[in-house]
Design a protein around this motif. Structure first.
Motif, PDB file in Angstrom:
ATOM      1  N   SER A  69       0.694   3.070 -18.488  1.00  0.00           N
ATOM      2  CA  SER A  69      -0.546   3.557 -19.186  1.00  0.00           C
ATOM      3  C   SER A  69      -0.915   4.800 -19.149  1.00  0.00           C
ATOM      4  CB  SER A  69      -1.553   2.607 -19.105  1.00  0.00           C
ATOM      5  OG  SER A  69      -2.619   2.825 -19.579  1.00  0.00           O
ATOM      6  N   LEU A  70      -0.384   5.847 -19.945  1.00  0.00           N
ATOM      7  CA  LEU A  70      -0.694   7.305 -19.880  1.00  0.00           C
ATOM      8  C   LEU A  70      -1.429   7.612 -20.948  1.00  0.00           C
ATOM      9  CD1 LEU A  70       2.856   8.355 -18.989  1.00  0.00           C
ATOM     10  CD2 LEU A  70       0.907   7.860 -17.338  1.00  0.00           C
ATOM     11  N   GLY A  71      -2.144   8.836 -20.801  1.00  0.00           N
ATOM     12  CA  GLY A  71      -2.933   9.455 -21.445  1.00  0.00           C
ATOM     13  C   GLY A  71      -4.334   8.821 -21.536  1.00  0.00           C
ATOM     14  N   VAL A  72      -5.007   8.257 -20.677  1.00  0.00           N
ATOM     15  CA  VAL A  72      -6.254   7.956 -20.450  1.00  0.00           C
ATOM     16  C   VAL A  72      -7.292   9.167 -19.877  1.00  0.00           C
ATOM     17  CG1 VAL A  72      -8.188   6.471 -19.411  1.00  0.00           C
ATOM     18  CG2 VAL A  72      -5.618   5.566 -20.057  1.00  0.00           C
ATOM     19  N   ASP A  73      -8.156   9.476 -20.567  1.00  0.00           N
ATOM     20  CA  ASP A  73      -8.867  10.717 -20.119  1.00  0.00           C
ATOM     21  C   ASP A  73      -9.468  10.626 -18.879  1.00  0.00           C
ATOM     22  OD1 ASP A  73     -12.096  10.629 -21.058  1.00  0.00           O
ATOM     23  OD2 ASP A  73     -10.685   9.274 -22.510  1.00  0.00           O
ATOM     24  N   SER A  74      -9.996  11.553 -18.095  1.00  0.00           N
ATOM     25  CA  SER A  74     -10.445  11.466 -16.722  1.00  0.00           C
ATOM     26  C   SER A  74     -11.905  11.049 -16.971  1.00  0.00           C
ATOM     27  CB  SER A  74     -10.595  12.821 -16.086  1.00  0.00           C
ATOM     28  OG  SER A  74     -11.246  13.775 -16.891  1.00  0.00           O
ATOM     29  N   GLU A  75     -12.911  11.067 -17.895  1.00  0.00           N
ATOM     30  CA  GLU A  75     -14.017  10.655 -18.229  1.00  0.00           C
ATOM     31  C   GLU A  75     -14.082   9.109 -18.276  1.00  0.00           C
ATOM     32  OE1 GLU A  75     -17.635  10.901 -21.345  1.00  0.00           O
ATOM     33  OE2 GLU A  75     -16.535  12.842 -21.130  1.00  0.00           O
ATOM     34  N   THR A  76     -13.129   8.620 -18.937  1.00  0.00           N
ATOM     35  CA  THR A  76     -12.931   7.113 -19.071  1.00  0.00           C
ATOM     36  C   THR A  76     -12.490   6.499 -17.821  1.00  0.00           C
ATOM     37  OG1 THR A  76     -12.168   7.561 -21.359  1.00  0.00           O
ATOM     38  CG2 THR A  76     -11.720   5.453 -20.336  1.00  0.00           C
ATOM     39  N   ASN A  77     -11.719   7.228 -17.072  1.00  0.00           N
ATOM     40  CA  ASN A  77     -11.240   6.843 -15.836  1.00  0.00           C
ATOM     41  C   ASN A  77     -12.173   6.643 -15.007  1.00  0.00           C
ATOM     42  OD1 ASN A  77      -8.666   5.799 -16.113  1.00  0.00           O
ATOM     43  ND2 ASN A  77      -7.745   7.936 -15.612  1.00  0.00           N
ATOM     44  N   ASP A  78     -13.142   7.557 -15.042  1.00  0.00           N
ATOM     45  CA  ASP A  78     -14.437   7.898 -14.039  1.00  0.00           C
ATOM     46  C   ASP A  78     -15.311   6.551 -14.251  1.00  0.00           C
ATOM     47  OD1 ASP A  78     -13.752  10.303 -12.836  1.00  0.00           O
ATOM     48  OD2 ASP A  78     -15.185  11.278 -14.164  1.00  0.00           O
ATOM     49  N   LYS A  79     -15.402   6.429 -15.566  1.00  0.00           N
ATOM     50  CA  LYS A  79     -16.348   5.285 -16.089  1.00  0.00           C
ATOM     51  C   LYS A  79     -15.732   3.769 -15.720  1.00  0.00           C
ATOM     52  CE  LYS A  79     -18.863   7.506 -19.565  1.00  0.00           C
ATOM     53  NZ  LYS A  79     -18.936   7.542 -21.114  1.00  0.00           N
ATOM     54  N   LEU A  80     -14.596   3.910 -15.821  1.00  0.00           N
ATOM     55  CA  LEU A  80     -13.677   2.697 -15.469  1.00  0.00           C
ATOM     56  C   LEU A  80     -13.849   2.307 -13.840  1.00  0.00           C
ATOM     57  CD1 LEU A  80     -12.111  -0.140 -16.485  1.00  0.00           C
ATOM     58  CD2 LEU A  80     -10.205   1.423 -16.601  1.00  0.00           C
ATOM     59  N   ALA A  81     -13.530   3.333 -13.040  1.00  0.00           N
ATOM     60  CA  ALA A  81     -13.314   3.048 -11.399  1.00  0.00           C
ATOM     61  C   ALA A  81     -14.830   2.750 -11.264  1.00  0.00           C
ATOM     62  CB  ALA A  81     -12.947   4.274 -10.877  1.00  0.00           C
ATOM     63  N   GLU A  82     -15.908   3.324 -11.631  1.00  0.00           N
ATOM     64  CA  GLU A  82     -17.087   2.921 -11.262  1.00  0.00           C
ATOM     65  C   GLU A  82     -17.575   1.794 -11.580  1.00  0.00           C
ATOM     66  OE1 GLU A  82     -21.817   4.555 -11.689  1.00  0.00           O
ATOM     67  OE2 GLU A  82     -20.191   5.724 -12.845  1.00  0.00           O
ATOM     68  N   GLU A  83     -17.499   1.133 -13.027  1.00  0.00           N
ATOM     69  CA  GLU A  83     -17.583  -0.050 -13.526  1.00  0.00           C
ATOM     70  C   GLU A  83     -16.879  -1.027 -12.610  1.00  0.00           C
ATOM     71  OE1 GLU A  83     -16.786  -2.821 -17.265  1.00  0.00           O
ATOM     72  OE2 GLU A  83     -17.352  -0.696 -17.587  1.00  0.00           O
ATOM     73  N   LEU A  84     -15.632  -1.031 -12.202  1.00  0.00           N
ATOM     74  CA  LEU A  84     -14.798  -1.981 -11.470  1.00  0.00           C
ATOM     75  C   LEU A  84     -15.212  -2.046  -9.884  1.00  0.00           C
ATOM     76  CD1 LEU A  84     -11.091  -1.248 -12.575  1.00  0.00           C
ATOM     77  CD2 LEU A  84     -12.558  -3.160 -13.023  1.00  0.00           C
ATOM     78  N   SER A  85     -15.711  -0.824  -9.569  1.00  0.00           N
ATOM     79  CA  SER A  85     -16.457  -0.842  -8.093  1.00  0.00           C
ATOM     80  C   SER A  85     -17.724  -1.461  -7.970  1.00  0.00           C
ATOM     81  CB  SER A  85     -16.315   0.602  -7.619  1.00  0.00           C
ATOM     82  OG  SER A  85     -15.212   1.423  -7.499  1.00  0.00           O
ATOM     83  N   ASN A  86     -18.537  -1.466  -9.157  1.00  0.00           N
ATOM     84  CA  ASN A  86     -19.894  -2.046  -9.260  1.00  0.00           C
ATOM     85  C   ASN A  86     -19.699  -3.594  -9.496  1.00  0.00           C
ATOM     86  OD1 ASN A  86     -21.020   0.332  -8.353  1.00  0.00           O
ATOM     87  ND2 ASN A  86     -21.507   1.068 -10.571  1.00  0.00           N
ATOM     88  N   GLU A  87     -18.610  -4.278  -9.615  1.00  0.00           N
ATOM     89  CA  GLU A  87     -18.716  -5.482 -10.217  1.00  0.00           C
ATOM     90  C   GLU A  87     -19.358  -6.400  -9.064  1.00  0.00           C
ATOM     91  OE1 GLU A  87     -14.124  -7.005  -9.884  1.00  0.00           O
ATOM     92  OE2 GLU A  87     -14.552  -6.780 -12.141  1.00  0.00           O
ATOM     93  N   THR A  88     -19.226  -6.040  -7.907  1.00  0.00           N
ATOM     94  CA  THR A  88     -19.716  -6.967  -6.800  1.00  0.00           C
ATOM     95  C   THR A  88     -21.159  -6.692  -6.441  1.00  0.00           C
ATOM     96  OG1 THR A  88     -18.806  -5.720  -5.047  1.00  0.00           O
ATOM     97  CG2 THR A  88     -17.529  -7.523  -5.854  1.00  0.00           C
ATOM     98  N   ASN A  89     -21.742  -5.677  -7.124  1.00  0.00           N
ATOM     99  CA  ASN A  89     -23.231  -5.286  -6.799  1.00  0.00           C
ATOM    100  C   ASN A  89     -24.048  -6.395  -7.442  1.00  0.00           C
ATOM    101  OD1 ASN A  89     -22.137  -3.165  -5.650  1.00  0.00           O
ATOM    102  ND2 ASN A  89     -22.658  -1.739  -6.649  1.00  0.00           N
ATOM    103  N   PHE A  90     -24.771  -7.285  -6.764  1.00  0.00           N
ATOM    104  CA  PHE A  90     -25.715  -8.173  -7.246  1.00  0.00           C
ATOM    105  C   PHE A  90     -26.943  -8.164  -6.865  1.00  0.00           C
ATOM    106  CE2 PHE A  90     -23.244 -10.155  -3.943  1.00  0.00           C
ATOM    107  CZ  PHE A  90     -23.858 -11.060  -3.224  1.00  0.00           C
ATOM    108  N   PRO A  91     -27.930  -8.839  -7.511  1.00  0.00           N
ATOM    109  CA  PRO A  91     -29.348  -8.627  -7.106  1.00  0.00           C
ATOM    110  C   PRO A  91     -29.644  -9.421  -5.592  1.00  0.00           C
ATOM    111  CG  PRO A  91     -29.266  -9.514  -9.363  1.00  0.00           C
ATOM    112  CD  PRO A  91     -27.818  -9.478  -8.789  1.00  0.00           C
ATOM    113  N   ARG A  92     -30.577  -8.775  -4.858  1.00  0.00           N
ATOM    114  CA  ARG A  92     -31.015  -9.484  -3.746  1.00  0.00           C
ATOM    115  C   ARG A  92     -31.424 -11.024  -3.829  1.00  0.00           C
ATOM    116  NH1 ARG A  92     -34.938  -5.613  -4.546  1.00  0.00           N
ATOM    117  NH2 ARG A  92     -36.866  -6.491  -4.756  1.00  0.00           N
ATOM    118  N   ASP A  93     -32.064 -11.183  -4.910  1.00  0.00           N
ATOM    119  CA  ASP A  93     -32.360 -12.485  -5.093  1.00  0.00           C
ATOM    120  C   ASP A  93     -31.450 -13.562  -5.748  1.00  0.00           C
ATOM    121  OD1 ASP A  93     -32.674 -11.407  -7.648  1.00  0.00           O
ATOM    122  OD2 ASP A  93     -34.598 -12.217  -7.995  1.00  0.00           O
TER     123      ASP A  93
END
Length: 160
Positions: A69-93
């Motif tokens: 899967s080539l040709g994905v721009d770095s801005e899209t990859n930045d957003k995707l990496a952040e979104e995947l990394s944040n999938e387990t951040n959940f509210p304290r309650d």
């Protein structure tokens, strides 16, 4: 005993692999061999759990190269990496916990996920369970402990 952030289970000797059985919400997830198990509350989800599961842009690009899967721009990859990394951040309650098998040999989703109850059985010779990096308890082969999430003990804050 109550945990504010997380519970960690592993061998005391960091050069030894940790082995343990996990039952999540009554379903046997099997035996895991890894560098340890992190179980996080919502309060702790942006700390150690986030750091352990974080996906870097470089890791994402390596996977994209591998699957062609080539040709994905770095801005899209930045957003995707952040979104995947944040999938387990959940509210304290949130009434659930999230468990994560660190560096497990299995690449299945059975090695992580949300739950309300967990039962862990140690297969370690010289293991430990650590609550919020403060309270330590020894674990040996066959020792068991249960983790339960309860609304009765969730963190409560006052807005001033």
């Amino acid at each position: 005993m109550l945990a504010l952030n997380e519970v960690f289970c592993a061998e005391r000797d960091v050069s030894s692999a940790s082995r343990y059985c996990v039952i999540k919400d009554g379903v046997d997830q099997g035996v895991f061999k890894s560098s340890g198990l992190i179980v996080s509350t919502g309060t702790g989800s942006t700390g150690w759990l986030h750091a352990a599961r974080q996906l870097t842009v470089q890791q994402l690009e390596d996977v994209q190269k591998l699957i062609g899967s080539l040709g994905v721009d770095s801005e899209t990859n930045d957003k995707l990496a952040e979104e995947l990394s944040n999938e387990t951040n959940f509210p304290r309650d949130d009434p659930r916990m999230y468990f994560y098998v660190r560096e497990g040999f299995s690449l299945t989703r059975a090695s992580e996920g949300f739950c309300k109850n967990m039962k862990i059985t140690s297969e370690m010779l010289n293991g430990k369970v650590v609550i919020d990096a403060w309270y330590h308890r020894d674990l040996s082969i066959g020792d068991k402990f249960t983790l339960t999430s309860s609304k009765d003990y969730m963190l409560r804050c006052m807005q001033l």
